[in-house]
Scaffold this active site. Structure first.
Site, PDB file in Angstrom:
ATOM      1  N   GLU A  52      44.277  14.753  40.703  1.00 13.84           N
ATOM      2  CA  GLU A  52      45.497  15.349  41.235  1.00 13.84           C
ATOM      3  C   GLU A  52      46.587  14.298  41.430  1.00 13.84           C
ATOM      4  O   GLU A  52      47.763  14.532  41.101  1.00 13.84           O
ATOM      5  CB  GLU A  52      45.197  16.057  42.557  1.00 13.84           C
ATOM      6  CG  GLU A  52      46.412  16.561  43.312  1.00 13.84           C
ATOM      7  CD  GLU A  52      47.193  17.629  42.574  1.00 13.84           C
ATOM      8  OE1 GLU A  52      48.321  17.933  43.010  1.00 13.84           O
ATOM      9  OE2 GLU A  52      46.692  18.155  41.560  1.00 13.84           O
ATOM     10  N   HIS A  97      46.480  40.516  28.688  1.00 10.21           N
ATOM     11  CA  HIS A  97      46.789  39.322  27.904  1.00 10.21           C
ATOM     12  C   HIS A  97      46.416  39.534  26.434  1.00 10.21           C
ATOM     13  O   HIS A  97      47.129  39.080  25.523  1.00 10.21           O
ATOM     14  CB  HIS A  97      46.026  38.134  28.488  1.00 10.21           C
ATOM     15  CG  HIS A  97      46.368  36.816  27.860  1.00 10.21           C
ATOM     16  ND1 HIS A  97      47.646  36.320  27.783  1.00 10.21           N
ATOM     17  CD2 HIS A  97      45.573  35.875  27.275  1.00 10.21           C
ATOM     18  CE1 HIS A  97      47.643  35.141  27.186  1.00 10.21           C
ATOM     19  NE2 HIS A  97      46.391  34.854  26.865  1.00 10.21           N
TER      20      HIS A  97
END
Length: 348
Positions: free
Chosen positions: A73, A243
């Site tokens: 991160e 999707h």
């Protein structure tokens, strides 16, 4: 555009694309909350790795420290901060060159404005604990930044005079792919990538999932059902199936554009068709193979590449009305463009 602006722009394009791929990697590694605070990590500007630092962080934040996820991160945050600095320099250079390059003042400043908003979404992604709507917004922000840079780059390239007005089909294709990317972000942020465990069937059925209508409700963007509970498998399968329907629309529209461009810009059409079919194949392979990391990353990067090639071509193409084609100057431009394309196509 000056040489400095062009080099900064190319660097920003590459950096943005790689940063988006890095962000997808962080999300797919479930490291989006590797640092539960922002902008630091457990109160530090780097991940705590000393035993006393880890012990203090665990007592203060009430959770165990995963150093590996924390570094994933933080590396993403460092890279994003570097891109922010680059955008300051790029925007200053574009603003200085705006008249010479024929740039709208707002377009020259837009990359800087987008990166500031993107930073805010990065913060909200952490502070709001990976809320699907915010995570999807973060993805859209990254795509917006990349497309803004591509528009600036394409506007300073030679126009394509095609002799046909394909603007409407190009526009529909761009909108369809952009919408499909948003749906893909919605699937990913809700961890619905494997909600349909087969292809082309979903949950061993050819029918639409029963939760499709419910999944379209605005509160689903928060990742919660109406009663505040987590979305169930039916909702997730509906999101996934939506999707897939979007992919079908993209396939029809972009293939139609490729067909129309095949004789006008054969190399561009071939590249566009290849990216489209590769993206469809990657989507199917992700379902069949259980969403392996390298395929999921390739699918994410392929979406950015497909949209980027579409936007680049759309900006460079100069729509010409039938009446304009009767003008000798315009007709000579079209003939010269087509002659150049034919010459390049004949070379090995």
């Amino acid at each position: 555009m000056s040489v400095i602006s062009r080099r900064l722009l190319l660097l920003a394009l590459i950096w943005t694309f790689l940063l988006m791929s890095l962000g997808a990697y962080v999300r797919l590694q479930d490291a989006g909350l590797g640092c539960p605070d922002w902008p630091g990590c457990y109160g530090h500007f780097s991940v705590p790795d000393e035993p006393h630092e880890i012990s203090h962080a665990e007592r203060h934040f009430g959770m165990s420290v995963d150093v590996g996820k924390g570094w994933k991160e933080m590396i993403h945050r460092y890279a994003a901060s570097g891109l922010g600095v680059l955008m300051i320099g790029l925007s200053f250079s574009l603003w200085r060159d705006r008249r010479h390059a024929g740039l709208n003042p707002w377009l020259a400043l837009l990359p800087l404005l987008v990166i500031v908003l993107q930073g805010a979404f990065g913060m909200w992604t952490v502070t709001l604990k990976l809320m699907p709507a915010v995570v999807t917004g973060h993805l859209v922000g990254g795509m917006t930044l990349l497309m803004t840079l591509l528009v600036i780059f394409a506007r300073n390239a030679e126009r394509w005079y095609l002799g046909r007005d394909l603007n409407w089909l190009w526009r529909l294709s761009v909108l369809a792919v952009a919408g499909q990317i948003i749906l893909g972000g919605w699937v990913s942020s809700n961890y619905a990538g494997l909600a349909c465990d087969g292809f082309p069937q979903c949950l061993d059925s050819w029918q639409l999932p029963a939760g499709l209508g419910a999944a379209l409700r605005p509160d689903r963007a928060l990742g919660l059902a109406a009663d505040g509970s987590a979305l169930n498998l039916t909702h997730l399968a509906a999101i996934h199936y939506l999707h897939r329907l979007g992919a079908l629309l993209v396939l029809v529209l972009v293939l139609s554009l490729v067909w129309q461009l095949w004789r006008l810009l054969p190399r561009y059409a071939a590249a566009l068709g290849f990216l489209l079919l590769l993206q469809i194949a990657l989507g199917i392979a992700n379902v069949w193979l259980g969403l392996p990391l390298f395929l999921a990353l390739a699918h994410h990067s392929g979406a950015a590449a497909l949209l980027g090639v579409l936007v680049y071509g759309w900006v460079r193409a100069a729509p010409i009305a039938t009446a304009e084609l009767n003008k000798p100057a315009v007709r000579s431009l079209v003939v010269a463009q087509q002659a150049t394309v034919s010459l390049l196509d004949s070379q090995p």
